[in-house]
Scaffold this motif. Structure first.
Motif, PDB file in Angstrom:
ATOM      1  N   SER A 110       0.849  -1.185   0.000  1.00  0.00           N
ATOM      2  CA  SER A 110       0.000   0.000   0.000  1.00  0.00           C
ATOM      3  C   SER A 110       0.886   1.236   0.000  1.00  0.00           C
ATOM      4  O   SER A 110       1.846   1.330   0.748  1.00  0.00           O
ATOM      5  N   ARG A 111       0.554   2.206  -0.836  1.00  0.00           N
ATOM      6  CA  ARG A 111       1.289   3.472  -0.917  1.00  0.00           C
ATOM      7  C   ARG A 111       0.281   4.611  -0.824  1.00  0.00           C
ATOM      8  O   ARG A 111      -0.749   4.588  -1.502  1.00  0.00           O
ATOM      9  N   ARG A 112       0.599   5.609  -0.019  1.00  0.00           N
ATOM     10  CA  ARG A 112      -0.248   6.795   0.097  1.00  0.00           C
ATOM     11  C   ARG A 112       0.193   7.846  -0.910  1.00  0.00           C
ATOM     12  O   ARG A 112       1.325   7.813  -1.388  1.00  0.00           O
ATOM     13  N   VAL A 113      -0.694   8.792  -1.189  1.00  0.00           N
ATOM     14  CA  VAL A 113      -0.345   9.898  -2.078  1.00  0.00           C
ATOM     15  C   VAL A 113       0.817  10.652  -1.444  1.00  0.00           C
ATOM     16  O   VAL A 113       0.784  10.999  -0.266  1.00  0.00           O
ATOM     17  N   GLY A 114       1.876  10.851  -2.228  1.00  0.00           N
ATOM     18  CA  GLY A 114       3.086  11.513  -1.753  1.00  0.00           C
ATOM     19  C   GLY A 114       4.214  10.548  -1.435  1.00  0.00           C
ATOM     20  O   GLY A 114       5.368  10.952  -1.317  1.00  0.00           O
ATOM     21  N   ASP A 115       3.913   9.237  -1.301  1.00  0.00           N
ATOM     22  CA  ASP A 115       4.948   8.240  -1.023  1.00  0.00           C
ATOM     23  C   ASP A 115       5.714   7.910  -2.300  1.00  0.00           C
ATOM     24  O   ASP A 115       5.173   7.970  -3.405  1.00  0.00           O
ATOM     25  N   GLU A 116       6.978   7.498  -2.121  1.00  0.00           N
ATOM     26  CA  GLU A 116       7.775   7.065  -3.265  1.00  0.00           C
ATOM     27  C   GLU A 116       7.362   5.657  -3.661  1.00  0.00           C
ATOM     28  O   GLU A 116       7.220   4.776  -2.813  1.00  0.00           O
ATOM     29  N   VAL A 117       7.156   5.455  -4.957  1.00  0.00           N
ATOM     30  CA  VAL A 117       6.769   4.143  -5.471  1.00  0.00           C
ATOM     31  C   VAL A 117       8.025   3.337  -5.786  1.00  0.00           C
ATOM     32  O   VAL A 117       8.217   2.250  -5.267  1.00  0.00           O
ATOM     33  N   ALA A 118       8.896   3.862  -6.654  1.00  0.00           N
ATOM     34  CA  ALA A 118      10.158   3.211  -7.018  1.00  0.00           C
ATOM     35  C   ALA A 118      10.972   4.167  -7.878  1.00  0.00           C
ATOM     36  O   ALA A 118      10.410   4.964  -8.637  1.00  0.00           O
ATOM     37  N   ASN A 119      12.298   4.100  -7.787  1.00  0.00           N
ATOM     38  CA  ASN A 119      13.217   4.868  -8.635  1.00  0.00           C
ATOM     39  C   ASN A 119      12.918   6.367  -8.659  1.00  0.00           C
ATOM     40  O   ASN A 119      13.049   7.006  -9.682  1.00  0.00           O
ATOM     41  N   GLY A 120      12.481   6.932  -7.547  1.00  0.00           N
ATOM     42  CA  GLY A 120      12.192   8.359  -7.499  1.00  0.00           C
ATOM     43  C   GLY A 120      10.799   8.729  -7.965  1.00  0.00           C
ATOM     44  O   GLY A 120      10.435   9.896  -7.943  1.00  0.00           O
ATOM     45  N   TRP A 121      10.000   7.785  -8.412  1.00  0.00           N
ATOM     46  CA  TRP A 121       8.622   8.039  -8.825  1.00  0.00           C
ATOM     47  C   TRP A 121       7.758   8.101  -7.576  1.00  0.00           C
ATOM     48  O   TRP A 121       7.826   7.226  -6.722  1.00  0.00           O
ATOM     49  N   THR A 122       6.928   9.132  -7.461  1.00  0.00           N
ATOM     50  CA  THR A 122       6.036   9.275  -6.313  1.00  0.00           C
ATOM     51  C   THR A 122       4.596   9.157  -6.765  1.00  0.00           C
ATOM     52  O   THR A 122       4.244   9.510  -7.891  1.00  0.00           O
ATOM     53  N   LEU A 123       3.771   8.648  -5.846  1.00  0.00           N
ATOM     54  CA  LEU A 123       2.332   8.547  -6.125  1.00  0.00           C
ATOM     55  C   LEU A 123       1.756   9.937  -5.954  1.00  0.00           C
ATOM     56  O   LEU A 123       1.783  10.508  -4.871  1.00  0.00           O
ATOM     57  N   GLU A 124       1.276  10.512  -7.025  1.00  0.00           N
ATOM     58  CA  GLU A 124       0.813  11.894  -7.013  1.00  0.00           C
ATOM     59  C   GLU A 124      -0.688  12.004  -6.778  1.00  0.00           C
ATOM     60  O   GLU A 124      -1.152  12.899  -6.088  1.00  0.00           O
ATOM     61  N   GLU A 125      -1.455  11.099  -7.354  1.00  0.00           N
ATOM     62  CA  GLU A 125      -2.907  11.228  -7.311  1.00  0.00           C
ATOM     63  C   GLU A 125      -3.528   9.856  -7.474  1.00  0.00           C
ATOM     64  O   GLU A 125      -2.996   8.997  -8.172  1.00  0.00           O
ATOM     65  N   VAL A 126      -4.681   9.656  -6.812  1.00  0.00           N
ATOM     66  CA  VAL A 126      -5.463   8.446  -7.037  1.00  0.00           C
ATOM     67  C   VAL A 126      -6.879   8.863  -7.376  1.00  0.00           C
ATOM     68  O   VAL A 126      -7.399   9.849  -6.858  1.00  0.00           O
ATOM     69  N   GLY A 127      -7.470   8.151  -8.297  1.00  0.00           N
ATOM     70  CA  GLY A 127      -8.847   8.403  -8.706  1.00  0.00           C
ATOM     71  C   GLY A 127      -9.654   7.137  -8.532  1.00  0.00           C
ATOM     72  O   GLY A 127      -9.154   6.129  -8.035  1.00  0.00           O
ATOM     73  N   PRO A 128     -10.896   7.140  -8.961  1.00  0.00           N
ATOM     74  CA  PRO A 128     -11.736   5.956  -8.769  1.00  0.00           C
ATOM     75  C   PRO A 128     -11.269   4.734  -9.566  1.00  0.00           C
ATOM     76  O   PRO A 128     -11.528   3.607  -9.163  1.00  0.00           O
TER      77      PRO A 128
END
Length: 161
Positions: A110-128
């Motif tokens: 589980s990753r929250r908005v603002g967390d790093e996903v991998a290789n410097g990529w961050t989760l910016e937004e989630v939609g439906p």
């Protein structure tokens, strides 16, 4: 009295078998030229392949991102996006929330908005039905695969207030 040495003048006298041989060789060359000209005249016109569409279709696109990441290739906006399988989303109307995803074939996390996903990529937004990752101005959207198959499976959960 002057003595002058005269050189003998060489004269060419063809042998009796040389002339018919040269004549036969010339005749064979003319026949070969005539055959080549006839082949060129009656050869079918070359076929021109149909032009490719200006936009490459998805049928002919190859995903080379795993190879690019392995070699550390930088794209215009940053590193190639990681391979992400989106498994679930918890989102509100402002695009905040969390996403359950499998990154590079690893177990789901589980990753929250603002967390790093991998290789410097961050989760910016989630939609439906999607999650958006960003790095160096480059955006990458990942969709829920189950919702692509059946959009009626989406249910709204009332917020606890």
């Amino acid at each position: 009295m002057k003595l002058a040495l005269k050189r003998p003048v060489a004269s060419f006298s063809p042998s009796p078998r040389l002339v018919p041989g040269l004549r036969t060789l010339l005749w064979l060359a003319c026949v070969a030229l005539a055959v080549w000209v006839l082949i060129q005249l009656f050869a079918p016109a070359p076929q021109v392949a149909p032009a490719m569409p200006a936009q490459a279709s998805a049928k002919y696109q190859i995903d080379q991102s795993p190879e690019a990441r392995l070699m550390g290739v930088e794209t215009a906006g940053g590193l190639t996006p990681p391979s992400v399988s989106l498994l679930g989303i918890f989102a509100n109307s402002e695009g905040k929330g969390a996403a359950v995803m499998s990154i590079e074939g690893q177990p789901a996390q589980s990753r929250r908005v603002g967390d790093e996903v991998a290789n410097g990529w961050t989760l910016e937004e989630v939609g439906p039905t999607f999650a958006v990752m960003r790095r160096s101005g480059q955006r990458h959207q990942v969709n829920l695969p189950i919702l692509e198959a059946d959009p009626n499976m989406l249910r709204r959960v009332p917020a606890n207030g």
